[in-house]
Design a protein around this motif. Sequence first.
Motif, PDB file in Angstrom:
ATOM      1  N   SER A 107      -1.086  -5.170  -7.772  1.00 28.32           N
ATOM      2  CA  SER A 107      -0.181  -4.175  -7.207  1.00 28.32           C
ATOM      3  C   SER A 107       0.923  -3.820  -8.198  1.00 28.32           C
ATOM      4  O   SER A 107       1.320  -2.660  -8.313  1.00 28.32           O
ATOM      5  CB  SER A 107       0.426  -4.700  -5.907  1.00 28.32           C
ATOM      6  OG  SER A 107       1.300  -3.752  -5.329  1.00 28.32           O
ATOM      7  N   ASP A 122       3.872  -1.797   1.251  1.00 28.79           N
ATOM      8  CA  ASP A 122       3.283  -2.323   0.014  1.00 28.79           C
ATOM      9  C   ASP A 122       4.095  -1.904  -1.207  1.00 28.79           C
ATOM     10  O   ASP A 122       4.256  -2.681  -2.151  1.00 28.79           O
ATOM     11  CB  ASP A 122       1.834  -1.845  -0.128  1.00 28.79           C
ATOM     12  CG  ASP A 122       0.918  -2.453   0.914  1.00 28.79           C
ATOM     13  OD1 ASP A 122       1.311  -3.479   1.511  1.00 28.79           O
ATOM     14  OD2 ASP A 122      -0.181  -1.905   1.136  1.00 28.79           O
ATOM     15  N   ALA A 182       5.919  -4.516  -3.779  1.00 34.14           N
ATOM     16  CA  ALA A 182       5.590  -4.484  -5.203  1.00 34.14           C
ATOM     17  C   ALA A 182       6.853  -4.296  -6.044  1.00 34.14           C
ATOM     18  O   ALA A 182       7.031  -4.977  -7.077  1.00 34.14           O
ATOM     19  CB  ALA A 182       4.584  -3.373  -5.490  1.00 34.14           C
ATOM     20  N   ARG A 214      -0.457  -1.510 -11.000  1.00 34.98           N
ATOM     21  CA  ARG A 214      -0.655  -0.133 -10.542  1.00 34.98           C
ATOM     22  C   ARG A 214       0.658   0.630 -10.449  1.00 34.98           C
ATOM     23  O   ARG A 214       0.686   1.848 -10.602  1.00 34.98           O
ATOM     24  CB  ARG A 214      -1.350  -0.121  -9.171  1.00 34.98           C
ATOM     25  CG  ARG A 214      -2.787  -0.586  -9.181  1.00 34.98           C
ATOM     26  CD  ARG A 214      -3.490  -0.147  -7.905  1.00 34.98           C
ATOM     27  NE  ARG A 214      -2.772  -0.541  -6.705  1.00 34.98           N
ATOM     28  CZ  ARG A 214      -2.953  -1.701  -6.072  1.00 34.98           C
ATOM     29  NH1 ARG A 214      -3.826  -2.585  -6.562  1.00 34.98           N
ATOM     30  NH2 ARG A 214      -2.282  -1.975  -4.979  1.00 34.98           N
ATOM     31  N   ARG A 215       1.732  -0.089 -10.191  1.00 43.69           N
ATOM     32  CA  ARG A 215       3.030   0.565  -9.986  1.00 43.69           C
ATOM     33  C   ARG A 215       4.016   0.212 -11.097  1.00 43.69           C
ATOM     34  O   ARG A 215       5.233   0.214 -10.873  1.00 43.69           O
ATOM     35  CB  ARG A 215       3.596   0.153  -8.627  1.00 43.69           C
ATOM     36  CG  ARG A 215       2.725   0.567  -7.439  1.00 43.69           C
ATOM     37  CD  ARG A 215       3.346   0.097  -6.144  1.00 43.69           C
ATOM     38  NE  ARG A 215       2.672   0.653  -4.980  1.00 43.69           N
ATOM     39  CZ  ARG A 215       1.679   0.038  -4.329  1.00 43.69           C
ATOM     40  NH1 ARG A 215       1.237  -1.141  -4.768  1.00 43.69           N
ATOM     41  NH2 ARG A 215       1.123   0.594  -3.270  1.00 43.69           N
TER      42      ARG A 215
END
Length: 417
Positions: free
Chosen positions: A302, A373, A377, A305-306
């Motif tokens: 996660s 989410d 994150a 991805r961020r």
Amino acid sequence: MSAALEFLYRVLGLLALALAIRVVVDVWLEIPYSILLILVGVGISIHPIEIGLRLSHDVIMSLVLPLILFNGAIELNRRLLHDNIVVPLVLVVVGIPLAVALLGAATAAVFGLPVLIALLLAGIVVPTDPIAVLSLFEEIDAPERLSVIIDSESLFNDGVAVVIVNVLLVLIAERPTLTGSSEIATTVVLDLFVVGVGGFLIGAVLGYTATQFMRRVPERMAILLSTVLVAYGSYVLATSVVGVSGILATVGAGLFVETTPSEGIKIDPDILEFVRDTWEGGAFLLSTLVYVLIGAQVPIDSLVRRLEYILVAAVLVLLVRAVVVYSLVGIMNVIATPKTPPSYQHMLVWGGLHTVVPIALALGLPAGLPRRDFIQAVVFGVAVTGALVQGLLMPTVLRVTGIRERASRVGTLDRTE
């Protein structure tokens, strides 16, 4: 292997790992111990290695924080806290709401979050954790006044931030659309006053009562049990019975229970030292496990991805912290004494890591919360980024600000700055 033995096996494994890290830090590295624990935990998460132990919101809030906060409160130098209470109080009472407002506005604009969700993210991430910087302060014998300011601010801001987050969660659940910033601000302020002050007063009364009891039962195990009961009992009473801040209740209990020898305390100083040492040992062991587990629970996929959002958020958090500290402390230097020198202000900014309480709050977010989410994150990402950048550069900042050199020259309490 029974479940109990398996649990013990895993805990012993983590403690053995922590022991090895402690030896490495003491002998070879100039890195805060807690920071290295987090980074090792992140390494465990990357591989990944299943350690069979996980933190939850309830475990951190109900088991870990009362112990760590109570220990922090009883270790504070009360005289120095009294002489320097203005700075931490202003940074908490004014600084935390201001930081939440500024960071909420920034994240809403940059990430396109709804206002309440942006404020919630800000409220979760702003509480600071002083353990890393204070461990270095102990090693170099840094000015105790600086340690008291940083430690006391952290003790109070944890409770205030938790109250703000809980209020925002209620507003999000009951008012999914923004009905007015003034209404939200009024609700937050009223709840903050009632829940926060109410919790602190409960803890203060229990701490004072425990001290009176301890004076009449001069037996060290009875006194130790009294402190355990008041630390966790104040949290349970405030949270479960009265419905106010359990964290601030624990802090209030720690500040008003007397464990430091003085003329008015007719308790053997050796007994009080035993009590303080026991609490310090328990807080050290528990925080050791917590820091490794925090790193081990980092959601690596996660975060990857961020990554861009996390890096931007980490910069925003540090910038907001700088704006709040420099502006508020600058104003206080004009209207109040003693003055807080620039080197202290720099450490207040750089030493403000965001780990235990923010992660506990992020883990406790309800399942149906919008952007849950994303918030989790970002919170984990800011914690890891702070550990990597701020934590690893802490010794350098101490040298650049002159605090390390000043401590090595003086070696005693700095009362003049």
